[in-house]
Write a protein that holds these residues in place. Structure first.
Motif, PDB file in Angstrom:
ATOM      1  N   THR A   1      39.098 -40.311   4.659  1.00 37.98           N
ATOM      2  CA  THR A   1      39.111 -38.938   5.173  1.00 37.98           C
ATOM      3  C   THR A   1      38.201 -38.821   6.391  1.00 37.98           C
ATOM      4  N   LYS A   2      37.026 -39.424   6.304  1.00 35.91           N
ATOM      5  CA  LYS A   2      36.077 -39.344   7.418  1.00 35.91           C
ATOM      6  C   LYS A   2      36.691 -39.953   8.682  1.00 35.91           C
ATOM      7  N   ILE A   3      37.339 -41.107   8.529  1.00 36.80           N
ATOM      8  CA  ILE A   3      37.935 -41.782   9.692  1.00 36.80           C
ATOM      9  C   ILE A   3      39.125 -40.983  10.218  1.00 36.80           C
ATOM     10  N   LEU A   4      40.004 -40.566   9.303  1.00 34.98           N
ATOM     11  CA  LEU A   4      41.195 -39.812   9.737  1.00 34.98           C
ATOM     12  C   LEU A   4      40.790 -38.498  10.411  1.00 34.98           C
ATOM     13  N   ALA A   5      39.793 -37.818   9.833  1.00 34.31           N
ATOM     14  CA  ALA A   5      39.353 -36.541  10.416  1.00 34.31           C
ATOM     15  C   ALA A   5      38.801 -36.751  11.826  1.00 34.31           C
ATOM     16  N   LYS A   6      38.052 -37.841  12.021  1.00 35.76           N
ATOM     17  CA  LYS A   6      37.499 -38.144  13.351  1.00 35.76           C
ATOM     18  C   LYS A   6      38.618 -38.414  14.352  1.00 35.76           C
ATOM     19  N   GLU A   7      39.739 -38.946  13.850  1.00 39.06           N
ATOM     20  CA  GLU A   7      40.886 -39.212  14.730  1.00 39.06           C
ATOM     21  C   GLU A   7      41.696 -37.945  15.010  1.00 39.06           C
ATOM     22  N   GLY A   8      41.328 -36.850  14.334  1.00 37.50           N
ATOM     23  CA  GLY A   8      42.037 -35.589  14.572  1.00 37.50           C
ATOM     24  C   GLY A   8      43.096 -35.271  13.536  1.00 37.50           C
ATOM     25  N   THR A   9      43.183 -36.086  12.485  1.00 33.85           N
ATOM     26  CA  THR A   9      44.147 -35.805  11.414  1.00 33.85           C
ATOM     27  C   THR A   9      43.524 -34.813  10.441  1.00 33.85           C
ATOM     28  N   ARG A  10      44.319 -33.821  10.048  1.00 31.57           N
ATOM     29  CA  ARG A  10      43.820 -32.847   9.075  1.00 31.57           C
ATOM     30  C   ARG A  10      44.076 -33.387   7.671  1.00 31.57           C
ATOM     31  N   VAL A  11      42.993 -33.480   6.900  1.00 34.69           N
ATOM     32  CA  VAL A  11      43.096 -34.086   5.557  1.00 34.69           C
ATOM     33  C   VAL A  11      42.911 -33.027   4.479  1.00 34.69           C
ATOM     34  N   ASN A  12      43.777 -33.114   3.476  1.00 30.70           N
ATOM     35  CA  ASN A  12      43.667 -32.297   2.275  1.00 30.70           C
ATOM     36  C   ASN A  12      43.108 -33.205   1.183  1.00 30.70           C
ATOM     37  N   MET A  13      41.859 -32.948   0.788  1.00 31.20           N
ATOM     38  CA  MET A  13      41.213 -33.790  -0.225  1.00 31.20           C
ATOM     39  C   MET A  13      41.633 -33.304  -1.603  1.00 31.20           C
ATOM     40  N   THR A  14      42.318 -34.178  -2.330  1.00 30.07           N
ATOM     41  CA  THR A  14      42.976 -33.747  -3.573  1.00 30.07           C
ATOM     42  C   THR A  14      42.308 -34.330  -4.817  1.00 30.07           C
ATOM     43  N   LEU A  15      42.736 -33.826  -5.972  1.00 34.66           N
ATOM     44  CA  LEU A  15      42.186 -34.255  -7.268  1.00 34.66           C
ATOM     45  C   LEU A  15      40.690 -33.944  -7.359  1.00 34.66           C
ATOM     46  N   VAL A  16      40.348 -32.724  -6.984  1.00 34.43           N
ATOM     47  CA  VAL A  16      38.951 -32.273  -7.013  1.00 34.43           C
ATOM     48  C   VAL A  16      38.718 -31.441  -8.276  1.00 34.43           C
ATOM     49  N   PHE A  17      37.713 -31.852  -9.048  1.00 32.60           N
ATOM     50  CA  PHE A  17      37.442 -31.204 -10.327  1.00 32.60           C
ATOM     51  C   PHE A  17      35.989 -30.748 -10.479  1.00 32.60           C
ATOM     52  N   SER A  18      35.168 -30.912  -9.426  1.00 34.14           N
ATOM     53  CA  SER A  18      33.784 -30.432  -9.509  1.00 34.14           C
ATOM     54  C   SER A  18      33.323 -29.924  -8.152  1.00 34.14           C
TER      55      SER A  18
END
Ligand code: G3P
Length: 214
Positions: free
Chosen positions: A94-111
């Motif tokens: 996510t960190k790398i993709l976001a730096k490249e300008g890709t919008r990331v949806n971080m999934t499977l979040v439970f806390s």
């Protein structure tokens, strides 16, 4: 609050898109598996409808695999958000993709701590799965409340996308808390507009209208 459909069915998406209440679509491997079509074709077709936000999930579990899939998915259309799982590899990707300008949806979040990390690596969306928490006796809506509070405390730009929504009360509670987005199955979105008194009221108006001289 933005309203998303959690589906890979083009029929369902087209129906809500045509009504004019749809802001986006989220998919996952389970939903895609029900369609019997190639994943990238499905994503391309959803984007072609004009839906401005379409989440497509990577299935690799290592950083390089996630990066390769994410880069390919984002090429499909400018509306694509790449979904990465909340794992150490998912955070790095996510960190790398976001730096490249890709919008990331971080999934499977439970806390809430996981949501804090998603924000730290620059995710565009964080997806707490509230129904699955409810299913095992934890309060999913309380997690949404915590994430919204924490993100406000630190002026985090990551949007809170409430996922694993099971019924209209989940949508209502998420809206009261101030979550940015709720993604839901077609059946739940259908229920948002329904009320028996609306149907009864309309039937009565139409019956009375028959008495008006024409
Ligand atoms: O797409 C992610 C999430 O909304 C899945 O929901 O119903 O499988 O728990 P559910």
């Amino acid at each position: 609050m933005e309203l998303f459909l959690d589906t890979a069915s083009l029929t369902e998406i087209r129906t809500m898109w045509d009504i004019g209440i749809l802001d986006g679509v989220t998919t996952n491997p389970t939903l895609v598996s029900k369609e019997g079509r190639k994943f990238e074709d499905i994503i391309r077709d959803i984007c072609a409808l004009g839906v401005p936000s379409v989440s497509a999930e990577v299935v690799a579990t290592d950083v390089n695999g996630m990066l390769a899939e994410g880069r390919r998915l984002r090429q499909i259309h400018s509306s694509v958000y790449v979904k990465c799982p909340m794992t150490p590899a998912g955070l790095t990707a996510t960190k790398i993709l976001a730096k490249e300008g890709t919008r990331v949806n971080m999934t499977l979040v439970f806390s809430a701590n996981q949501a804090l990390l998603a924000a730290k690596v620059g995710a565009a969306y964080v997806s707490p799965f509230i129904g699955r928490l409810d299913d095992q006796g934890q309060d999913g809506i309380e997690l949404v409340r915590d994430i919204v509070t924490i993100y406000r405390n630190y002026r985090v730009p990551t949007k809170v996308l409430v996922a694993s929504v099971r019924h209209p009360v989940h949508v209502l509670e998420a809206a009261k808390i101030g979550a940015d987005i709720a993604t839901m199955p077609y059946a739940v979105m259908e229920k948002l507009s329904a009320h028996p008194l609306t149907d009864i009221g309309l039937a009565r108006f139409l019956k009375d209208w028959e008495k008006v001289p024409k």
